[in-house]
Motif scaffolding. Structure first.
Motif, PDB file in Angstrom:
ATOM      1  N   LEU A  21       2.024 -14.003   3.191  1.00  0.00           N
ATOM      2  CA  LEU A  21       1.320 -14.215   1.923  1.00  0.00           C
ATOM      3  C   LEU A  21       1.742 -13.174   0.888  1.00  0.00           C
ATOM      4  N   LEU A  22       1.849 -11.938   1.318  1.00  0.00           N
ATOM      5  CA  LEU A  22       2.258 -10.885   0.393  1.00  0.00           C
ATOM      6  C   LEU A  22       3.676 -11.108  -0.116  1.00  0.00           C
ATOM      7  N   ARG A  23       4.579 -11.541   0.754  1.00  0.00           N
ATOM      8  CA  ARG A  23       5.962 -11.835   0.312  1.00  0.00           C
ATOM      9  C   ARG A  23       5.967 -12.922  -0.763  1.00  0.00           C
ATOM     10  N   ALA A  24       5.125 -13.928  -0.594  1.00  0.00           N
ATOM     11  CA  ALA A  24       5.073 -15.026  -1.561  1.00  0.00           C
ATOM     12  C   ALA A  24       4.442 -14.593  -2.884  1.00  0.00           C
ATOM     13  N   LEU A  25       3.403 -13.772  -2.814  1.00  0.00           N
ATOM     14  CA  LEU A  25       2.659 -13.388  -4.010  1.00  0.00           C
ATOM     15  C   LEU A  25       3.245 -12.187  -4.745  1.00  0.00           C
ATOM     16  N   TRP A  26       3.950 -11.336  -4.014  1.00  0.00           N
ATOM     17  CA  TRP A  26       4.436 -10.082  -4.589  1.00  0.00           C
ATOM     18  C   TRP A  26       5.810  -9.787  -4.004  1.00  0.00           C
ATOM     19  N   PRO A  27       6.837 -10.502  -4.465  1.00  0.00           N
ATOM     20  CA  PRO A  27       8.182 -10.353  -3.893  1.00  0.00           C
ATOM     21  C   PRO A  27       8.731  -8.931  -3.966  1.00  0.00           C
ATOM     22  N   GLU A  28       8.283  -8.140  -4.947  1.00  0.00           N
ATOM     23  CA  GLU A  28       8.776  -6.770  -5.093  1.00  0.00           C
ATOM     24  C   GLU A  28       8.173  -5.821  -4.059  1.00  0.00           C
ATOM     25  N   LEU A  29       7.132  -6.245  -3.389  1.00  0.00           N
ATOM     26  CA  LEU A  29       6.475  -5.402  -2.386  1.00  0.00           C
ATOM     27  C   LEU A  29       7.328  -5.348  -1.126  1.00  0.00           C
ATOM     28  N   GLU A  30       7.591  -4.147  -0.655  1.00  0.00           N
ATOM     29  CA  GLU A  30       8.352  -3.963   0.575  1.00  0.00           C
ATOM     30  C   GLU A  30       7.409  -3.464   1.664  1.00  0.00           C
ATOM     31  N   PRO A 102     -11.028 -15.372   6.818  1.00  0.00           N
ATOM     32  CA  PRO A 102      -9.593 -15.622   6.693  1.00  0.00           C
ATOM     33  C   PRO A 102      -9.123 -15.407   5.250  1.00  0.00           C
ATOM     34  N   VAL A 103      -7.977 -14.784   5.122  1.00  0.00           N
ATOM     35  CA  VAL A 103      -7.420 -14.461   3.816  1.00  0.00           C
ATOM     36  C   VAL A 103      -6.822 -15.713   3.193  1.00  0.00           C
ATOM     37  N   THR A 104      -7.163 -15.947   1.932  1.00  0.00           N
ATOM     38  CA  THR A 104      -6.566 -17.068   1.205  1.00  0.00           C
ATOM     39  C   THR A 104      -5.576 -16.516   0.178  1.00  0.00           C
ATOM     40  N   ALA A 105      -4.627 -17.337  -0.201  1.00  0.00           N
ATOM     41  CA  ALA A 105      -3.641 -16.928  -1.198  1.00  0.00           C
ATOM     42  C   ALA A 105      -4.325 -16.586  -2.520  1.00  0.00           C
ATOM     43  N   ALA A 106      -5.321 -17.367  -2.903  1.00  0.00           N
ATOM     44  CA  ALA A 106      -6.014 -17.116  -4.173  1.00  0.00           C
ATOM     45  C   ALA A 106      -6.717 -15.759  -4.160  1.00  0.00           C
ATOM     46  N   ARG A 107      -7.371 -15.448  -3.073  1.00  0.00           N
ATOM     47  CA  ARG A 107      -8.078 -14.156  -2.991  1.00  0.00           C
ATOM     48  C   ARG A 107      -7.085 -13.001  -2.945  1.00  0.00           C
ATOM     49  N   LEU A 108      -6.005 -13.167  -2.205  1.00  0.00           N
ATOM     50  CA  LEU A 108      -5.007 -12.112  -2.125  1.00  0.00           C
ATOM     51  C   LEU A 108      -4.288 -11.923  -3.464  1.00  0.00           C
ATOM     52  N   ALA A 109      -4.162 -12.980  -4.238  1.00  0.00           N
ATOM     53  CA  ALA A 109      -3.557 -12.864  -5.570  1.00  0.00           C
ATOM     54  C   ALA A 109      -4.395 -11.934  -6.451  1.00  0.00           C
ATOM     55  N   THR A 110      -5.717 -11.999  -6.322  1.00  0.00           N
ATOM     56  CA  THR A 110      -6.599 -11.093  -7.061  1.00  0.00           C
ATOM     57  C   THR A 110      -6.348  -9.650  -6.640  1.00  0.00           C
ATOM     58  N   THR A 111      -6.181  -9.444  -5.351  1.00  0.00           N
ATOM     59  CA  THR A 111      -5.892  -8.112  -4.824  1.00  0.00           C
ATOM     60  C   THR A 111      -4.571  -7.584  -5.376  1.00  0.00           C
ATOM     61  N   VAL A 112      -3.557  -8.428  -5.369  1.00  0.00           N
ATOM     62  CA  VAL A 112      -2.242  -8.029  -5.877  1.00  0.00           C
ATOM     63  C   VAL A 112      -2.352  -7.612  -7.347  1.00  0.00           C
TER      64      VAL A 112
END
Length: 125
Positions: A21-30, A102-112
């Protein structure tokens, strides 16, 4: 700008799901390291000095709240957990966010979004 992260989650499938999920939402994150318990998380924190720590609360070896105490001032901490009762303690320790499983993409997008606003500022103590 490249940002580094550590994922500390004792369930391998959930750890991989979060990384994807993080790779999809935040490609610059390593994601520089992953850990399956609290002690391994501390070792990875020392070895890699990530800017962000995604941290489960209930882990073998050492609880996530204790890992967060030791990470204080070193990185931005996001708790990713099934246990909502620790939210107040997490925010008292300066957590950037508290995400329930469970983590959702929408919720994790807020975190990002929250993390992107904080990166570059000193991590809270």
């Amino acid at each position: 700008m490249s940002v580094t992260a550590l994922i500390a989650e004792d369930e391998p499938l959930l750890r991989e799901e979060l990384a994807e999920l993080l790779r999809a939402l935040w490609p610059e994150l390593e994601v520089v390291a992953e850990a399956g318990d609290g002690i391994a998380a501390l070792h990875a924190l020392d070895a890699h000095s990530p800017q962000v720590l995604f941290l489960d609360i209930q882990m073998p070896g050492m609880m996530g709240l204790e890992v967060a105490r030791q990470a204080s001032g070193r990185c931005h901490v996001v708790f990713v957990t099934a246990h909502d009762q620790h939210a107040v303690a997490a925010f008292e320790q300066g957590a950037a966010d508290y995400v329930l499983k469970p983590v959702t993409a929408a919720r994790l997008a807020t975190t990002v979004t929250r993390l992107k606003e904080r990166i570059g500022a000193p991590a809270p103590r």
